[in-house]
Design an enzyme around this catalytic site. Structure first.
Site, PDB file in Angstrom:
ATOM      1  N   LYS A   1     -13.865  -2.500   6.799  1.00 49.97           N
ATOM      2  CA  LYS A   1     -13.481  -2.865   5.445  1.00 49.97           C
ATOM      3  C   LYS A   1     -14.751  -3.331   4.752  1.00 49.97           C
ATOM      4  O   LYS A   1     -15.315  -4.369   5.110  1.00 49.97           O
ATOM      5  CB  LYS A   1     -12.436  -3.978   5.462  1.00 49.97           C
ATOM      6  CG  LYS A   1     -11.112  -3.557   6.101  1.00 49.97           C
ATOM      7  CD  LYS A   1     -10.158  -4.733   6.238  1.00 49.97           C
ATOM      8  CE  LYS A   1      -8.809  -4.299   6.789  1.00 49.97           C
ATOM      9  NZ  LYS A   1      -7.909  -5.462   7.025  1.00 49.97           N
TER      10      LYS A   1
ATOM     11  N   ASP B   1       0.815  -1.213   0.000  1.00 47.12           N
ATOM     12  CA  ASP B   1       0.000   0.000   0.000  1.00 47.12           C
ATOM     13  C   ASP B   1       0.847   1.260   0.000  1.00 47.12           C
ATOM     14  O   ASP B   1       0.392   2.323   0.409  1.00 47.12           O
ATOM     15  CB  ASP B   1      -0.998   0.009   1.160  1.00 47.12           C
ATOM     16  CG  ASP B   1      -0.339  -0.152   2.517  1.00 47.12           C
ATOM     17  OD1 ASP B   1       0.901  -0.250   2.578  1.00 47.12           O
ATOM     18  OD2 ASP B   1      -1.073  -0.179   3.530  1.00 47.12           O
TER      19      ASP B   1
END
Length: 474
Positions: free
Chosen positions: A386, A252
């Site tokens: 999420k 990421d």
């Protein structure tokens, strides 16, 4: 059928007359455009078509993209993807054919959208998000969406949400706020990944992420500047100590120098903050992801080291003491998953100390039953949401409400497998979560979210509010 009969059947003469009269009353300088828009608004919008395809996420792994059509246009969404455990979260339906994408293909999920979900929701009103999501849940009939695939259902849910916003002619974040019953739109504090470790990077650092939170910024745009400057200062710090190879990045976007201890990584970030001059305005957060290195009741902090001696095992009690020391030495205000996902006792004890925000990720998996248990047992005080773990926009709204009712913090989170879809940025503003974790201030799939938040802040103008010091209380 004659022309007159056709006009009478569809009441076209009356509708056109109404549109012309409205244009005259409005004294519009472009009557043709006005009449066209007026007629379009007179037609109730419904979902007319749903089409899915297989695309690749930022890791080069397949995911589901959906295009949902109404008379307002086409609305596209793609499902983010992580490394699913399958224990408590919605199931990503994959093909399993090792000869194609190493078994990670999603053609079955795509087919479910095109052949089953499409049939179930075509004709529905896109503004009725709850009904659309419930129709897909009822069609699937499994607890974890394993029949149709959580990836298939989520991509459709997100696309429908975008279509609903367009039908109401409001921004996506405003539509989400309406769905949740919230009226305030706040810009969240970004949790920027600066150093990656754990399973996200090829170094010896056990913990997954070291992040910074620019809580001292006055606006989100300023927070972005602070994050970017610190990121680039860190690149210089790492280069000076480890050479350019230390600036390789994890999944990421966080740098992955070959540090092996918490303190070594934290010292690098602390030095980068010092060089920016933002001391006091930037705090630190860590994602431990302790489940990744928990063996029985012990935690192996050297689990990634090829020459580990076996002498760096820590008990849950040792981990608590280590966190207490780290929070004294560094400006750490948030720790995510400090213990194994089933180590409820240590989680409860540590949360009770009140040292910092304790975020539940693996502990909760965005699962309403585990969130309910954690609230009851006080096993953490913040939810990491999420969306692909829960599977629909409606369910995401519901668990955020649960967390807020418990006076928890809420962090809207990315996944390691992201696309350029910036849906979670609007979700964070619409649900006023106060925190968003979208990765480093680099890489296109991460910046898509952060740049959308810049646009939203600009659009809100004087009505915009950056949570800043109130990041846990939005």
């Amino acid at each position: 059928m004659s022309v007159q009969e056709y006009l009478d059947k569809h009441m076209l003469s009356r509708k056109i007359e109404d549109a012309v009269n409205a244009a005259v009353r409005a004294k519009t300088p472009d009557p043709v455009l006005f009449i066209s828009n007026h007629m379009r608004k007179a037609v109730p919008s419904v979902i007319t078509k749903v089409k899915a395809r297989q695309i690749l996420d930022c890791r080069g792994i397949p995911t589901v993209e959906v295009e949902l059509y109404t008379n307002k246009g086409m609305f596209r969404a793609s499902a983010p993807s992580g490394a699913p455990s399958g224990l408590y979260e919605a199931i990503e339906l994959r093909d399993g054919d090792k000869g194609t994408y190493l078994g990670n293909g999603v053609t079955r999920a795509v087919r479910n959208v095109n052949e089953k979900i499409s049939e179930a929701i075509v004709g529905m009103d896109p503004t009725l998000q709850n009904q659309i999501d419930q129709a897909m849940i009822d069609l699937d009939k499994t607890e974890k969406k394993g029949e149709l695939g959580g990836n298939a259902i989520l991509a459709v849910s997100m696309a429908a949400c975008k279509a609903g916003a367009a039908e109401k002619e409001v921004p996506l974040y405003k539509h989400i706020a309406d769905l949740s019953g919230r009226g305030n739109h706040v810009l969240p504090v970004p949790s920027f990944t600066l150093i990656s470790g754990g399973k996200h990077a090829a170094n010896n650092l056990a913990i997954r992420d070291i992040m910074i939170l620019p809580i001292g910024a006055k606006r989100f745009e300023e927070a972005m500047q602070m994050g970017s400057e610190t990121y680039h200062h860190l690149k210089v710090v790492i280069t000076e100590k480890y050479g350019a190879q230390g600036c390789n990045v994890g999944e990421d976007g966080g740098f992955s120098p070959n540090v092996s201890s918490f303190r070594e990584g934290l010292d690098l970030v602390k030095e980068a903050i010092n060089r920016t001059g933002y001391n006091g305005k930037i705090k630190i957060a860590i994602d431990v992801a302790a489940t990744d290195f928990c063996i029985g009741t012990k935690y192996d902090l050297d689990y990634k080291s090829p020459n580990r001696s076996g002498q760096n095992f820590k008990s849950g009690e040792d981990m608590v003491e280590m966190y207490k020391e780290l929070c004294k030495e560094y400006p750490i205000v948030s720790i995510e998953d400090p213990f194994d996902m089933e180590d409820w006792e240590q989680a409860k004890y540590f949360t009770g100390l009140g040292i910092c925000q304790v975020v539940g990720d693996g502990l909760l998996m965005s699962n309403s039953k585990r969130i309910e248990r954690a609230i009851h047992e006080r096993a953490c005080n913040a939810l990491l949401l999420k969306v692909n773990q829960i599977g629909t926009v409606t369910e995401a709204i519901e668990v955020v409400k649960m967390a807020k009712d418990a006076e928890w913090g809420v962090v809207i989170s990315q996944r390691s497998g992201e696309t350029d879809d910036f849906f979670i940025a609007d979700l964070a503003v619409g649900l006023a979560t106060g925190q968003i974790k979208a990765g480093a201030p680099s890489r296109g799939e991460r910046l898509a979210k952060y740049n959308q938040l810049i646009r939203i802040e600009e659009e809100l103008g004087d009505q915009s509010s950056y949570v800043g010091d109130d990041w846990k209380q939005s």
